[in-house]
Motif scaffolding. Structure first.
Motif, PDB file in Angstrom:
ATOM      1  N   THR A 105      51.399 -57.296 125.824  1.00 25.91           N
ATOM      2  CA  THR A 105      50.051 -57.840 126.258  1.00 25.91           C
ATOM      3  C   THR A 105      48.878 -57.188 125.701  1.00 25.91           C
ATOM      4  OG1 THR A 105      50.975 -58.794 128.187  1.00 25.91           O
ATOM      5  CG2 THR A 105      48.662 -58.628 128.111  1.00 25.91           C
ATOM      6  N   LYS A 106      48.998 -55.816 125.673  1.00 22.49           N
ATOM      7  CA  LYS A 106      48.145 -54.866 125.010  1.00 22.49           C
ATOM      8  C   LYS A 106      48.112 -55.228 123.430  1.00 22.49           C
ATOM      9  CE  LYS A 106      47.962 -51.592 128.692  1.00 22.49           C
ATOM     10  NZ  LYS A 106      48.572 -50.152 129.022  1.00 22.49           N
ATOM     11  N   ALA A 107      49.491 -55.347 122.843  1.00 20.87           N
ATOM     12  CA  ALA A 107      49.508 -55.391 121.471  1.00 20.87           C
ATOM     13  C   ALA A 107      48.718 -56.883 120.826  1.00 20.87           C
ATOM     14  CB  ALA A 107      50.754 -55.126 120.905  1.00 20.87           C
ATOM     15  N   LYS A 108      48.974 -57.793 121.824  1.00 21.61           N
ATOM     16  CA  LYS A 108      48.628 -59.270 121.627  1.00 21.61           C
ATOM     17  C   LYS A 108      46.962 -59.279 121.481  1.00 21.61           C
ATOM     18  CE  LYS A 108      48.866 -63.987 123.123  1.00 21.61           C
ATOM     19  NZ  LYS A 108      49.416 -64.876 124.166  1.00 21.61           N
ATOM     20  N   PHE A 109      46.427 -58.632 122.684  1.00 22.18           N
ATOM     21  CA  PHE A 109      44.947 -58.423 122.813  1.00 22.18           C
ATOM     22  C   PHE A 109      44.407 -57.788 121.637  1.00 22.18           C
ATOM     23  CE2 PHE A 109      41.168 -56.324 124.249  1.00 22.18           C
ATOM     24  CZ  PHE A 109      40.558 -57.409 124.795  1.00 22.18           C
ATOM     25  N   ASN A 110      44.998 -56.530 121.220  1.00 21.47           N
ATOM     26  CA  ASN A 110      44.466 -55.947 120.102  1.00 21.47           C
ATOM     27  C   ASN A 110      44.368 -56.711 118.678  1.00 21.47           C
ATOM     28  OD1 ASN A 110      43.756 -53.916 121.761  1.00 21.47           O
ATOM     29  ND2 ASN A 110      45.752 -52.489 121.108  1.00 21.47           N
ATOM     30  N   LEU A 111      45.746 -57.331 118.650  1.00 25.13           N
ATOM     31  CA  LEU A 111      45.622 -58.203 117.439  1.00 25.13           C
ATOM     32  C   LEU A 111      44.707 -59.451 117.682  1.00 25.13           C
ATOM     33  CD1 LEU A 111      47.283 -58.841 115.090  1.00 25.13           C
ATOM     34  CD2 LEU A 111      49.038 -60.040 116.200  1.00 25.13           C
ATOM     35  N   ALA A 112      44.579 -60.006 118.594  1.00 21.94           N
ATOM     36  CA  ALA A 112      43.454 -61.157 118.588  1.00 21.94           C
ATOM     37  C   ALA A 112      42.153 -60.625 118.351  1.00 21.94           C
ATOM     38  CB  ALA A 112      43.384 -61.706 120.061  1.00 21.94           C
ATOM     39  N   GLU A 113      41.737 -59.307 118.824  1.00 24.89           N
ATOM     40  CA  GLU A 113      40.382 -59.003 118.632  1.00 24.89           C
ATOM     41  C   GLU A 113      40.314 -58.775 116.855  1.00 24.89           C
ATOM     42  OE1 GLU A 113      39.838 -55.104 120.532  1.00 24.89           O
ATOM     43  OE2 GLU A 113      38.564 -56.238 122.093  1.00 24.89           O
ATOM     44  N   LYS A 114      41.361 -58.121 116.299  1.00 25.86           N
ATOM     45  CA  LYS A 114      41.392 -57.949 115.115  1.00 25.86           C
ATOM     46  C   LYS A 114      41.085 -59.194 114.060  1.00 25.86           C
ATOM     47  CE  LYS A 114      41.627 -53.392 114.991  1.00 25.86           C
ATOM     48  NZ  LYS A 114      40.410 -52.745 114.759  1.00 25.86           N
ATOM     49  N   ILE A 115      41.727 -60.246 114.593  1.00 26.37           N
ATOM     50  CA  ILE A 115      41.927 -61.490 113.951  1.00 26.37           C
ATOM     51  C   ILE A 115      40.489 -61.968 114.158  1.00 26.37           C
ATOM     52  CG2 ILE A 115      42.729 -63.838 113.981  1.00 26.37           C
ATOM     53  CD1 ILE A 115      45.369 -62.862 114.730  1.00 26.37           C
ATOM     54  N   ASP A 116      39.913 -61.876 115.212  1.00 24.71           N
ATOM     55  CA  ASP A 116      38.559 -62.476 115.373  1.00 24.71           C
ATOM     56  C   ASP A 116      37.581 -61.816 114.564  1.00 24.71           C
ATOM     57  OD1 ASP A 116      39.388 -64.349 117.285  1.00 24.71           O
ATOM     58  OD2 ASP A 116      38.789 -63.084 119.004  1.00 24.71           O
ATOM     59  N   GLN A 117      37.856 -60.499 114.540  1.00 23.10           N
ATOM     60  CA  GLN A 117      36.746 -59.757 113.475  1.00 23.10           C
ATOM     61  C   GLN A 117      36.937 -60.005 112.157  1.00 23.10           C
ATOM     62  OE1 GLN A 117      37.961 -55.662 114.719  1.00 23.10           O
ATOM     63  NE2 GLN A 117      36.774 -55.601 116.428  1.00 23.10           N
ATOM     64  N   MET A 118      38.086 -60.298 111.774  1.00 21.68           N
ATOM     65  CA  MET A 118      38.372 -60.509 110.416  1.00 21.68           C
ATOM     66  C   MET A 118      37.959 -61.829 109.946  1.00 21.68           C
ATOM     67  SD  MET A 118      42.199 -58.934 109.592  1.00 21.68           S
ATOM     68  CE  MET A 118      42.293 -58.944 107.881  1.00 21.68           C
ATOM     69  N   VAL A 119      38.003 -62.913 111.001  1.00 19.00           N
ATOM     70  CA  VAL A 119      37.416 -64.232 110.644  1.00 19.00           C
ATOM     71  C   VAL A 119      35.878 -64.287 110.516  1.00 19.00           C
ATOM     72  CG1 VAL A 119      37.330 -66.600 111.820  1.00 19.00           C
ATOM     73  CG2 VAL A 119      39.538 -65.569 111.618  1.00 19.00           C
ATOM     74  N   GLN A 120      35.439 -63.402 111.608  1.00 18.94           N
ATOM     75  CA  GLN A 120      33.698 -63.553 111.639  1.00 18.94           C
ATOM     76  C   GLN A 120      33.341 -62.901 110.308  1.00 18.94           C
ATOM     77  OE1 GLN A 120      32.700 -61.260 114.994  1.00 18.94           O
ATOM     78  NE2 GLN A 120      32.677 -63.159 116.375  1.00 18.94           N
ATOM     79  N   LYS A 121      34.021 -61.906 109.884  1.00 15.58           N
ATOM     80  CA  LYS A 121      33.537 -61.219 108.565  1.00 15.58           C
ATOM     81  C   LYS A 121      33.915 -62.181 107.449  1.00 15.58           C
ATOM     82  CE  LYS A 121      33.255 -57.468 105.913  1.00 15.58           C
ATOM     83  NZ  LYS A 121      31.861 -57.516 105.377  1.00 15.58           N
ATOM     84  N   ARG A 122      34.859 -62.982 107.350  1.00 14.61           N
ATOM     85  CA  ARG A 122      34.990 -63.555 106.168  1.00 14.61           C
ATOM     86  C   ARG A 122      33.843 -64.770 106.338  1.00 14.61           C
ATOM     87  NH1 ARG A 122      40.574 -67.014 106.329  1.00 14.61           N
ATOM     88  NH2 ARG A 122      39.392 -67.739 108.103  1.00 14.61           N
ATOM     89  N   GLU A 123      33.721 -65.291 107.579  1.00 11.51           N
ATOM     90  CA  GLU A 123      32.612 -66.310 107.585  1.00 11.51           C
ATOM     91  C   GLU A 123      31.254 -65.924 107.302  1.00 11.51           C
ATOM     92  OE1 GLU A 123      32.897 -67.731 111.715  1.00 11.51           O
ATOM     93  OE2 GLU A 123      34.651 -68.918 111.369  1.00 11.51           O
ATOM     94  N   GLU A 124      31.096 -64.612 107.653  1.00 10.32           N
ATOM     95  CA  GLU A 124      29.565 -63.996 107.200  1.00 10.32           C
ATOM     96  C   GLU A 124      29.572 -63.795 105.687  1.00 10.32           C
ATOM     97  OE1 GLU A 124      29.515 -60.362 109.425  1.00 10.32           O
ATOM     98  OE2 GLU A 124      29.341 -61.437 111.275  1.00 10.32           O
ATOM     99  N   ASP A 125      30.691 -63.414 104.908  1.00 10.11           N
ATOM    100  CA  ASP A 125      30.844 -63.263 103.620  1.00 10.11           C
ATOM    101  C   ASP A 125      30.645 -64.461 102.835  1.00 10.11           C
ATOM    102  OD1 ASP A 125      31.088 -60.504 103.972  1.00 10.11           O
ATOM    103  OD2 ASP A 125      33.281 -60.304 103.638  1.00 10.11           O
ATOM    104  N   ASN A 126      31.113 -65.478 103.376  1.00 13.45           N
ATOM    105  CA  ASN A 126      31.078 -66.768 102.870  1.00 13.45           C
ATOM    106  C   ASN A 126      29.716 -67.688 102.880  1.00 13.45           C
ATOM    107  OD1 ASN A 126      33.837 -66.632 101.808  1.00 13.45           O
ATOM    108  ND2 ASN A 126      34.679 -67.831 103.605  1.00 13.45           N
ATOM    109  N   LYS A 127      28.721 -67.134 103.642  1.00 15.23           N
ATOM    110  CA  LYS A 127      27.475 -67.862 103.800  1.00 15.23           C
ATOM    111  C   LYS A 127      26.667 -67.361 102.648  1.00 15.23           C
ATOM    112  CE  LYS A 127      27.232 -67.772 108.863  1.00 15.23           C
ATOM    113  NZ  LYS A 127      26.917 -67.468 110.013  1.00 15.23           N
TER     114      LYS A 127
END
Length: 127
Positions: A105-127
């Motif tokens: 559960t902890k690993a899944k939470f941490n992974l979800a956070e990293k995915i969200d961060q990476m998606v946000q970063k990609r969206e910011e870079d594509n603007k």
């Protein structure tokens, strides 16, 4: 029946079947030519062993379950109804599984956070 038929019915390798016999988990008889002879009860025993292995128990733990060391503590003579060792082993296994679930559960939470961060970063870079 011979080991090949048992193997086909259970899906368990001949090597494993011989190992279960060596560990005292199943009983066999020998023919005159020294071939092992298995009966229908062996199929049930192997399926039970596979169930317990699937739960993460060792063959030594399974032997203790199948042949309770303290049969006088059993409330019933029926197989697997009750045994103090079985109860303790199940409680220990449950605790181990709970710890694994917590870690996952902890690993899944941490992974979800990293995915969200990476998606946000990609969206910011594509603007």
């Amino acid at each position: 029946m011979k080991i090949g038929k048992v193997r086909k019915i259970t899906g368990v390798s001949a090597r494993s079947i011989r190992y279960y016999e060596e560990k005292g988990l199943i009983k066999t008889s020998r023919q005159e030519n020294n071939y092992r002879e298995y009966d229908e009860k062996t199929i049930e025993s192997i399926n039970t062993i596979q169930l317990y292995l699937g739960l993460g128990l060792t063959t030594d733990q399974i032997r203790d379950i199948i042949f309770c060391r303290f049969p006088e503590q059993q409330e019933h003579k029926e197989k697997d109804v009750y045994c103090e060792e079985l109860l303790l082993m199940y409680q220990s296994k449950m605790h181990e599984i709970d710890q694994q679930l917590d870690a996952l559960t902890k690993a899944k939470f941490n992974l979800a956070e990293k995915i969200d961060q990476m998606v946000q970063k990609r969206e910011e870079d594509n603007k």
